[in-house]
Design an enzyme around this catalytic site. Structure first.
Site, PDB file in Angstrom:
ATOM      1  N   GLU B  53       0.833  -1.202   0.000  1.00 32.10           N
ATOM      2  CA  GLU B  53       0.000   0.000   0.000  1.00 32.10           C
ATOM      3  C   GLU B  53       0.872   1.258   0.000  1.00 32.10           C
ATOM      4  OE1 GLU B  53      -3.019   0.226  -0.608  1.00 32.10           O
ATOM      5  OE2 GLU B  53      -3.928   1.940   0.380  1.00 32.10           O
ATOM      6  N   HIS B  57       1.557  -0.312  -5.023  1.00 26.09           N
ATOM      7  CA  HIS B  57       1.826  -1.378  -5.996  1.00 26.09           C
ATOM      8  C   HIS B  57       1.486  -2.700  -5.305  1.00 26.09           C
ATOM      9  CE1 HIS B  57       3.441  -3.122  -9.555  1.00 26.09           C
ATOM     10  NE2 HIS B  57       4.335  -3.833  -8.902  1.00 26.09           N
ATOM     11  N   HIS B  58       0.462  -3.370  -5.822  1.00 26.44           N
ATOM     12  CA  HIS B  58      -0.149  -4.454  -5.055  1.00 26.44           C
ATOM     13  C   HIS B  58       0.063  -5.821  -5.700  1.00 26.44           C
ATOM     14  CE1 HIS B  58      -2.251  -0.682  -4.104  1.00 26.44           C
ATOM     15  NE2 HIS B  58      -2.265  -1.153  -2.880  1.00 26.44           N
ATOM     16  N   HIS B  75       0.439  -4.087 -14.142  1.00 23.50           N
ATOM     17  CA  HIS B  75      -0.626  -4.157 -15.145  1.00 23.50           C
ATOM     18  C   HIS B  75      -0.552  -2.994 -16.138  1.00 23.50           C
ATOM     19  CE1 HIS B  75      -2.502  -7.462 -12.963  1.00 23.50           C
ATOM     20  NE2 HIS B  75      -2.252  -6.784 -11.857  1.00 23.50           N
ATOM     21  N   GLU B  76      -0.348  -1.788 -15.624  1.00 25.44           N
ATOM     22  CA  GLU B  76      -0.359  -0.613 -16.512  1.00 25.44           C
ATOM     23  C   GLU B  76       0.794  -0.655 -17.512  1.00 25.44           C
ATOM     24  OE1 GLU B  76      -0.186  -1.042 -13.179  1.00 25.44           O
ATOM     25  OE2 GLU B  76       0.064   1.010 -12.420  1.00 25.44           O
ATOM     26  N   ASP B  84       8.183  -4.043  -9.501  1.00 27.66           N
ATOM     27  CA  ASP B  84       8.000  -5.428  -9.052  1.00 27.66           C
ATOM     28  C   ASP B  84       9.247  -5.943  -8.336  1.00 27.66           C
ATOM     29  OD1 ASP B  84       5.345  -5.810 -10.208  1.00 27.66           O
ATOM     30  OD2 ASP B  84       6.400  -5.493 -12.094  1.00 27.66           O
TER      31      ASP B  84
END
Lengths: 95, 95, 95, 95
Positions: B53, B57-58, B75-76, B84
């Site tokens: 949080e 970035h989850h 994802h984006e 990551d």
């Protein structure tokens, strides 16, 4: 579940030897825990919360950033019981 | 915050050497974590949740009792990015 | 605690009427939960974790940001039991 | 991130009108929260923990079963700042 009996001062002193991280203070079993940062302190608190809920015996605790102050006593018994020492031991097994 | 650039396969391979607990699988950075029991696994997850949080970035993750399977991708960006690897490294610092 | 008996298909269908948020899928009781954001989704997961630990009956679940996919079954019974419906009902009582 | 400026008493009084659940006490912004039980109280705490970590601004808080007492102030500023009101508002948006 029956409420366990309140331990006598002698019984408490004997059991305290098994949980060297804990001290007796104001009628409660107390331990101050310090972790690297808030993320690790709250992760620790989450593990404690699960253990406490499974025992249906909950701590009186506070947190400021990487510090967690835990107080254990058994309200229904008006003092410290085996439940508190059991919870203390389980908390001490956490990383 | 700008979306970081998707890393090339070569860049990913280079960075994988820094995070030996992680593997590349189906376009994501993956790690399987095992703890002693559910209380410890969920405490670990709570620490990861706070870190994620804070980074905004989850993970894409799943849990069964003492096991946590973590998948990281951006994802984006349509692939794996520095974000990551940064999250992977922070996760690896947890006890 | 004794492992509860696996429910028959008829028994499952009858009980499904009590938990309209849940569906039968691949031999498990399933619900997809969506919250406003990750902070609220993980708060929900923490409540579920405490309930599950207290029941000593744990979900097979996954999370991506504000979504939580929960699968309940009783591994030791090889199917769905009363425990799964009990956990489902307790989950449904969460805000 | 620069430490925000300590708010004056007048500035605090003005902003308190925006967060009616909170009160000023011993130099901190305070709110007592009560949930149905420990599972719900700790789920709430988990959401707050994520929000606090993302803001890098953490509460001084305590919990006993279904009650959570939250105190907000900005140690580095020696008082209450905009950060405290911002965190208070985000906490108030939780279910």
């Amino acid at each position: 579940m029956a409420v366990p009996a309140r331990l006598t001062d002698d019984e408490i002193q004997t059991r305290l030897a098994d949980v060297p991280e804990w001290r007796l203070e104001d009628g409660a079993l107390c331990r101050d825990v310090k972790r690297k940062d808030f993320a690790q302190a709250f992760g620790f608190m989450s593990s404690v919360a699960l253990i406490a809920e499974a025992m249906n015996h909950h701590p009186d605790w506070s947190n400021v950033w990487n510090r967690v102050a835990i107080r254990l006593s058994t309200h229904e018994a008006g003092g410290i019981t085996e439940l508190d020492f059991e919870l203390a031991k389980r908390i001490d097994q956490l990383p």
